[in-house]
Design an enzyme around this catalytic site. Structure first.
Site, PDB file in Angstrom:
ATOM      1  N   ARG A 212      35.212   6.370  58.195  1.00  0.00           N
ATOM      2  CA  ARG A 212      34.576   7.425  58.851  1.00  0.00           C
ATOM      3  C   ARG A 212      35.510   8.174  59.762  1.00  0.00           C
ATOM      4  O   ARG A 212      36.335   7.437  60.570  1.00  0.00           O
ATOM      5  CB  ARG A 212      33.365   6.888  59.593  1.00  0.00           C
TER       6      ARG A 212
ATOM      7  N   TYR B 192      35.326   9.026  51.438  1.00  0.00           N
ATOM      8  CA  TYR B 192      35.347   7.632  51.700  1.00  0.00           C
ATOM      9  C   TYR B 192      34.097   7.158  52.680  1.00  0.00           C
ATOM     10  O   TYR B 192      33.490   7.996  53.369  1.00  0.00           O
ATOM     11  CB  TYR B 192      36.324   7.340  52.645  1.00  0.00           C
ATOM     12  N   GLY B 193      33.216   6.411  52.123  1.00  0.00           N
ATOM     13  CA  GLY B 193      32.074   5.724  52.770  1.00  0.00           C
ATOM     14  C   GLY B 193      31.213   6.650  53.555  1.00  0.00           C
ATOM     15  O   GLY B 193      30.751   7.582  52.722  1.00  0.00           O
TER      16      GLY B 193
ATOM     17  N   LYS C 229      24.951   7.219  56.475  1.00  0.00           N
ATOM     18  CA  LYS C 229      24.895   7.744  58.178  1.00  0.00           C
ATOM     19  C   LYS C 229      24.449   8.910  58.218  1.00  0.00           C
ATOM     20  O   LYS C 229      23.995   9.177  59.283  1.00  0.00           O
ATOM     21  CB  LYS C 229      26.389   7.335  58.551  1.00  0.00           C
TER      22      LYS C 229
ATOM     23  N   HIS D 225      20.575   2.009  63.470  1.00  0.00           N
ATOM     24  CA  HIS D 225      21.676   1.185  62.930  1.00  0.00           C
ATOM     25  C   HIS D 225      21.294  -0.102  62.863  1.00  0.00           C
ATOM     26  O   HIS D 225      22.090  -0.973  63.741  1.00  0.00           O
ATOM     27  CB  HIS D 225      22.967   1.519  63.747  1.00  0.00           C
TER      28      HIS D 225
ATOM     29  N   SER E 151      29.541  -1.172  64.264  1.00  0.00           N
ATOM     30  CA  SER E 151      30.024  -1.176  62.877  1.00  0.00           C
ATOM     31  C   SER E 151      31.050  -2.301  62.671  1.00  0.00           C
ATOM     32  O   SER E 151      31.682  -2.684  63.873  1.00  0.00           O
ATOM     33  CB  SER E 151      30.706  -0.011  62.437  1.00  0.00           C
TER      34      SER E 151
ATOM     35  N   CYS F 220      30.400  -5.723  63.004  1.00  0.00           N
ATOM     36  CA  CYS F 220      30.511  -6.606  64.115  1.00  0.00           C
ATOM     37  C   CYS F 220      29.283  -7.723  63.554  1.00  0.00           C
ATOM     38  O   CYS F 220      28.886  -8.492  64.429  1.00  0.00           O
ATOM     39  CB  CYS F 220      29.566  -6.144  65.439  1.00  0.00           C
ATOM     40  N   GLY F 221      29.133  -7.441  62.509  1.00  0.00           N
ATOM     41  CA  GLY F 221      28.226  -8.859  61.993  1.00  0.00           C
ATOM     42  C   GLY F 221      27.057  -8.716  61.253  1.00  0.00           C
ATOM     43  O   GLY F 221      26.147  -9.534  61.102  1.00  0.00           O
ATOM     44  N   LYS F 222      26.420  -7.273  61.218  1.00  0.00           N
ATOM     45  CA  LYS F 222      25.312  -7.211  60.408  1.00  0.00           C
ATOM     46  C   LYS F 222      25.032  -7.736  59.080  1.00  0.00           C
ATOM     47  O   LYS F 222      24.094  -8.472  58.806  1.00  0.00           O
ATOM     48  CB  LYS F 222      24.725  -5.735  60.268  1.00  0.00           C
ATOM     49  N   THR F 223      26.146  -7.441  58.230  1.00  0.00           N
ATOM     50  CA  THR F 223      25.937  -8.133  56.864  1.00  0.00           C
ATOM     51  C   THR F 223      25.886  -9.725  56.980  1.00  0.00           C
ATOM     52  O   THR F 223      25.226 -10.320  56.261  1.00  0.00           O
ATOM     53  CB  THR F 223      27.068  -7.565  56.083  1.00  0.00           C
ATOM     54  N   ASN F 224      26.675 -10.030  57.690  1.00  0.00           N
ATOM     55  CA  ASN F 224      26.645 -11.794  57.963  1.00  0.00           C
ATOM     56  C   ASN F 224      25.340 -12.215  58.299  1.00  0.00           C
ATOM     57  O   ASN F 224      24.909 -13.234  57.681  1.00  0.00           O
ATOM     58  CB  ASN F 224      27.713 -12.214  58.871  1.00  0.00           C
TER      59      ASN F 224
ATOM     60  N   ASP G 225      22.178  -2.753  57.138  1.00  0.00           N
ATOM     61  CA  ASP G 225      22.961  -1.617  57.932  1.00  0.00           C
ATOM     62  C   ASP G 225      21.932  -0.666  58.431  1.00  0.00           C
ATOM     63  O   ASP G 225      22.379  -0.116  59.844  1.00  0.00           O
ATOM     64  CB  ASP G 225      23.842  -0.925  57.075  1.00  0.00           C
TER      65      ASP G 225
ATOM     66  N   ASN H 214      39.343  -1.908  56.269  1.00  0.00           N
ATOM     67  CA  ASN H 214      37.999  -1.306  55.958  1.00  0.00           C
ATOM     68  C   ASN H 214      37.620  -1.506  54.644  1.00  0.00           C
ATOM     69  O   ASN H 214      36.877  -0.433  54.311  1.00  0.00           O
ATOM     70  CB  ASN H 214      37.766  -0.081  56.886  1.00  0.00           C
TER      71      ASN H 214
ATOM     72  N   ARG I  13      35.896  -2.098  51.229  1.00  0.00           N
ATOM     73  CA  ARG I  13      34.467  -2.494  51.324  1.00  0.00           C
ATOM     74  C   ARG I  13      34.034  -2.590  49.852  1.00  0.00           C
ATOM     75  O   ARG I  13      34.660  -2.319  48.635  1.00  0.00           O
ATOM     76  CB  ARG I  13      33.473  -1.222  51.848  1.00  0.00           C
TER      77      ARG I  13
ATOM     78  N   ARG J 143      30.536  -6.907  70.023  1.00  0.00           N
ATOM     79  CA  ARG J 143      31.488  -7.747  69.950  1.00  0.00           C
ATOM     80  C   ARG J 143      32.257  -8.010  71.520  1.00  0.00           C
ATOM     81  O   ARG J 143      32.959  -7.009  71.898  1.00  0.00           O
ATOM     82  CB  ARG J 143      32.717  -7.163  68.965  1.00  0.00           C
TER      83      ARG J 143
ATOM     84  N   ASN K 101      24.437 -19.457  63.553  1.00  0.00           N
ATOM     85  CA  ASN K 101      23.539 -18.521  64.281  1.00  0.00           C
ATOM     86  C   ASN K 101      22.219 -18.500  64.134  1.00  0.00           C
ATOM     87  O   ASN K 101      21.411 -17.991  64.961  1.00  0.00           O
ATOM     88  CB  ASN K 101      24.128 -17.089  63.823  1.00  0.00           C
TER      89      ASN K 101
HETATM   90  P1  GTP Z   1      29.132  -1.890  59.192  1.00  0.00           P
HETATM   91  O1  GTP Z   1      28.927  -2.269  57.558  1.00  0.00           O
HETATM   92  O2  GTP Z   1      30.474  -1.463  59.420  1.00  0.00           O
HETATM   93  O3  GTP Z   1      27.997  -1.337  59.736  1.00  0.00           O
HETATM   94  O4  GTP Z   1      29.245  -3.521  59.603  1.00  0.00           O
HETATM   95  P2  GTP Z   1      28.673  -4.987  59.818  1.00  0.00           P
HETATM   96  O5  GTP Z   1      27.838  -5.024  61.310  1.00  0.00           O
HETATM   97  O6  GTP Z   1      27.522  -5.294  58.544  1.00  0.00           O
HETATM   98  O7  GTP Z   1      29.923  -5.681  59.659  1.00  0.00           O
HETATM   99  P3  GTP Z   1      29.923  -7.235  59.028  1.00  0.00           P
HETATM  100  O8  GTP Z   1      28.667  -8.033  58.869  1.00  0.00           O
HETATM  101  O9  GTP Z   1      30.802  -6.845  57.520  1.00  0.00           O
HETATM  102  O10 GTP Z   1      30.947  -7.638  59.972  1.00  0.00           O
HETATM  103  C1  GTP Z   1      31.966  -8.273  59.757  1.00  0.00           C
HETATM  104  C2  GTP Z   1      32.844  -8.880  60.799  1.00  0.00           C
HETATM  105  O11 GTP Z   1      32.334  -9.617  61.564  1.00  0.00           O
HETATM  106  C3  GTP Z   1      34.175  -9.818  60.330  1.00  0.00           C
HETATM  107  O12 GTP Z   1      35.129  -9.378  61.198  1.00  0.00           O
HETATM  108  C4  GTP Z   1      33.280 -11.192  60.485  1.00  0.00           C
HETATM  109  O13 GTP Z   1      34.315 -12.008  60.590  1.00  0.00           O
HETATM  110  C5  GTP Z   1      32.520 -11.062  61.935  1.00  0.00           C
HETATM  111  N1  GTP Z   1      31.568 -11.865  62.028  1.00  0.00           N
HETATM  112  C6  GTP Z   1      30.155 -11.776  61.515  1.00  0.00           C
HETATM  113  N2  GTP Z   1      29.599 -12.721  61.813  1.00  0.00           N
HETATM  114  C7  GTP Z   1      30.248 -13.322  62.777  1.00  0.00           C
HETATM  115  C8  GTP Z   1      30.011 -14.608  63.646  1.00  0.00           C
HETATM  116  O14 GTP Z   1      29.034 -15.200  63.475  1.00  0.00           O
HETATM  117  N3  GTP Z   1      31.033 -15.008  64.472  1.00  0.00           N
HETATM  118  C9  GTP Z   1      32.354 -14.412  64.309  1.00  0.00           C
HETATM  119  N4  GTP Z   1      33.009 -14.985  65.235  1.00  0.00           N
HETATM  120  N5  GTP Z   1      32.581 -13.425  63.644  1.00  0.00           N
HETATM  121  C10 GTP Z   1      31.600 -13.072  62.872  1.00  0.00           C
HETATM  122  C1  SPV Z   2      29.713   1.641  59.383  1.00  0.00           C
HETATM  123  O1  SPV Z   2      30.981   2.133  59.893  1.00  0.00           O
HETATM  124  O2  SPV Z   2      28.777   1.484  60.389  1.00  0.00           O
HETATM  125  C2  SPV Z   2      29.368   1.513  58.066  1.00  0.00           C
HETATM  126  C3  SPV Z   2      30.404   2.013  57.091  1.00  0.00           C
HETATM  127  O3  SPV Z   2      28.241   1.044  57.816  1.00  0.00           O
HETATM  128  S1  SPV Z   2      30.182   3.575  56.877  1.00  0.00           S
HETATM  129  O4  SPV Z   2      29.149   3.816  55.564  1.00  0.00           O
HETATM  130  O5  SPV Z   2      31.560   4.066  56.002  1.00  0.00           O
HETATM  131  O6  SPV Z   2      30.071   4.466  57.884  1.00  0.00           O
HETATM  132 MN    MN Z   3      27.082   0.535  59.413  1.00  0.00          MN
END
Ligand code: GTP
Ligand code: SPV
Ligand code: MN
Length: 618
Positions: free
Chosen positions: A89, A232-233, A241, A261, A283, A285-289, A308, A398, A400, A431, A528
């Site tokens: 972005r 892109y994205g 977004k 978000h 972004s 910071c771990g939402k998908t995780n 997201d 970045n 994806r 973070r 977590n």
């Molecule tokens: P957008 O799609 O950009 O909105 O982001 P998101 O928040 O979905 O990002 P995502 O979950 O892919 O975050 C990825 C980053 O977070 C990677 O660098 C991971 O290693 C880190 N991460 C996620 N969960 C943890 C955790 O519990 N501990 C640590 N140390 N890192 C984490």
């Molecule tokens: C973000 O940056 O928060 C994303 C990726 O989820 S994008 O859709 O490219 O904005």
């Molecule tokens: Mn996002």
């Protein structure tokens, strides 16, 4: 404003079009106007079918814009490589074009709407020459759902259409609702790379067409998006977004709901009781995780609802209900591994579009962190040969994956329920290497809004900028709020007033606190769930908490650390609150609030004063 090409002298014949018979006259007129301005060779109305997806995929493969991955390892999956200057972005080129500058506020780039449209018309004029313009009708949220919203994206990128197919509900059912007179959002997109130049000479296409000059412009009053120059994205998949956050946040302000978000999950405890949580993390910071968390605690489980974006609205029962308006995940690839996010790895087994990942010699994808050892040879995201130790990453940071949410093994059975789920808790995360404890509970809604408003995070790769710098990212919405951020805080406070005693509880978490030696103090990922367990037990009134200057933190022994190898020292540091550095942070918060002038709600100033008092009185 009418869309006319200022450089065009004589009318040319209309492009071939696949327009279905009866169509909303407003939509038809808009499509005609945009075609007259951008001058594509063809217009294709998308029906969202598998046949359409198949034909488009074949075309992109023929054109070299997609690489077919080895079907043995990654069936139905493709790799796209972007231009090196189109990888994330572009916040510096993202605009909120409200009539009044103050409605965009100090955190957004503002441009006067008429002037911006005039400038954009210059760029869009002839921008689709030699290309196909796709008409992509889509629904954000299940088609016909009470909380859902409709849009139409016009785009000259087949790659974008394929991604929209996965990320939104594209197709005839959405179009039929538009025909029936439902409101819809206009989303215009061009990569800005015509194949025919001003002299009428046709040029060869490139694998990733885009333009060095980019605009991602939003017109909140007229609910329009004009995006130029990027494929892109979030710049190009305009349902995400641009619509579901920037435009939707304005619609939500006007209609009394919230566009956020946030990930969305269901947590189930050993007794079978279910809790629904929405969590705002900046972004990457771990939402998908967290959305796909695989629990390390027996009896506790997490189901995925969204990773997201969440739309939150008060239901007839007075509670706050949430849906995920998206239909897929556009997830960060680097760092995703069987060890960190096994559910994501299982989700992307096939039928996935990878963008800017590295290619292995046997036709699969790879990225940093996927395996502890890198393959001996790769083709990197730029298409160049790569070997370990070469000194640059093989995948773009970045990079994806785009994949259907339905393919996620942990997706909740009812993830498409029209009414969504009732929220029990809202969680804010960022973070933060220092200062912010592993978890704390807000004292009440207003305190929670203060926590959300003061989220800061270290810069990640999801946007341009220096990685590692601390940036304020209120509610993780800094690049996504379509109006004045201070008004948005006031809106959150108002929603809380309306919810009263039915409001979800609010929490703050931080998985990223580091020790003096630079190591993460908390194991994170599946563990977590231990923090989620404390949150659930707080909601039930079962877990003990103790007051701190920042909010309520787990009482001694209340956080389940059974079987976990975290030293007593590390645990102390995870929850350490240093008054000195917090008072310094309060100083920065005061300066930050001051940048919004008198629009900051008084309540947030009161919260800041109360925080200082609590810190001083320790
Ligand atoms: P957008 O799609 O950009 O909105 O982001 P998101 O928040 O979905 O990002 P995502 O979950 O892919 O975050 C990825 C980053 O977070 C990677 O660098 C991971 O290693 C880190 N991460 C996620 N969960 C943890 C955790 O519990 N501990 C640590 N140390 N890192 C984490
Ligand atoms: C973000 O940056 O928060 C994303 C990726 O989820 S994008 O859709 O490219 O904005
Ligand atoms: Mn996002």
């Amino acid at each position: 404003m009418t869309l006319t090409d200022p450089r065009r002298t004589a009318p040319t014949s209309s492009p071939a079009s696949t327009a279905p018979a009866a169509r909303s006259s407003e939509l038809r007129a808009w499509v005609d106007q945009v075609a007259a301005l951008t001058r594509p060779d063809r217009i294709v109305w998308c029906d969202g079918s598998a046949a359409e997806r198949h034909a488009l995929t074949k075309q992109l493969l023929d054109e070299g814009k997609l690489i077919r991955l080895n079907g043995e390892y990654r069936p139905g999956s493709y790799l796209a490589r972007s231009a090196p200057d189109d990888v994330a972005r572009v916040e510096s080129r993202t605009f909120i074009c409200s009539r009044d500058r103050d409605d965009a506020g100090p955190t957004n780039n503002w441009a006067e709407p008429t002037a911006m449209k005039a400038e954009l018309i210059e760029h869009f004029a002839g921008s689709m020459r030699g290309r196909t313009m796709y008409v992509v009708p889509f629904s954000m949220g299940p088609v016909g759902g009470r909380m859902s919203k409709l849009g139409v994206q016009l785009t000259d990128s087949g790659y974008v259409v394929l991604n929209m197919h996965i990320m939104t509900r594209v197709g005839t059912p959405a179009l039929e609702l538009i025909d029936a007179g439902e409101p819809w959002v206009k989303a215009l997109h061009s990569v800005g790379a015509p194949l025919v130049d001003d002299a009428g000479v046709r040029h060869d296409d490139v694998d990733w067409p885009c333009n060095p000059e980019k605009y991602i412009a939003h017109f909140p009053e007229t609910r329009e998006i004009w995006s130029f120059g990027s494929g892109y994205g979030g710049n190009a998949l305009l349902g995400k977004k641009s619509f579901a956050l920037r435009i939707a946040s304005v619609i939500a302000r006007d209609e009394g709901w919230l566009a956020e978000h946030m990930l969305l999950i269901r947590l189930t405890n050993p007794a079978g009781r279910r809790f629904h949580l929405a969590a705002a993390f900046p972004s990457a910071c771990g939402k998908t995780n967290l959305a796909m968390l695989r629990s390390t605690l027996p009896g506790w489980s997490v189901e995925t609802l969204g990773d997201d974006i969440a739309w939150l609205r008060q239901g007839t029962d007075g509670r706050l209900w949430a849906i995920n308006p998206e239909a897929g995940f556009f997830g960060v690839a680097p760092g995703t591994a069987a060890t960190t996010n096994p559910t994501a790895m299982d989700t992307i087994w096939g039928n996935t579009i990878f963008t800017n990942a590295a290619l292995t010699d046997d036709g699969d994808v790879w990225w940093e962190g996927m395996t502890s050892e890198a393959p001996a040879h790769l083709v990197d995201w730029t298409g160049a040969d790569w070997v370990p130790g070469i000194g640059r990453p093989a995948a773009h940071p970045n990079a994806r994956f785009t994949v259907a949410a339905a393919q996620c093994p942990s997706i909740a059975d009812d993830w498409e329920a029209h009414d969504g789920v009732p929220l029990d808790a809202i969680v804010f995360g960022g973070r933060r290497a220092s200062n912010v404890p592993l978890v704390l509970e807000a004292r009440d809604w207003a305190h929670g809004v203060f926590l959300g408003a003061t989220i800061a995070s270290e810069q990640t790769a999801a946007a341009e900028g220096a990685v590692g710098e601390l940036r304020r990212d209120p509610f993780a919405m800094l690049p996504f709020c379509g109006y004045n951020m201070a008004d948005y805080w006031a809106h959150w406070l108002e929603v809380g007033e309306r919810l009263g005693a039915s409001a979800p509880a609010m929490f703050q978490v931080n998985w990223f606190r580091k020790g003096a030696d630079g190591r993460f103090l908390w194991p994170g990922f599946g563990d977590n769930v231990r923090v989620l367990k404390w949150i659930a037990e707080r909601l039930e009134g079962a877990a003990a908490a103790q007051a701190s200057p920042l909010g309520l933190v787990p009482a001694e022994g209340a956080l389940d650390l059974d079987g976990l190898d975290v030293s007593a020292d590390d645990l102390r540091t995870l929850f350490a609150i240093d008054s000195g550095s917090w008072l310094a942070e309060a100083e920065l918060t005061e300066e930050y609030f001051a940048s919004f002038g008198d629009r900051v709600p008084l309540e947030l100033q009161t919260q800041l004063a109360a925080l200082r008092t609590r810190l001083g009185s320790r």
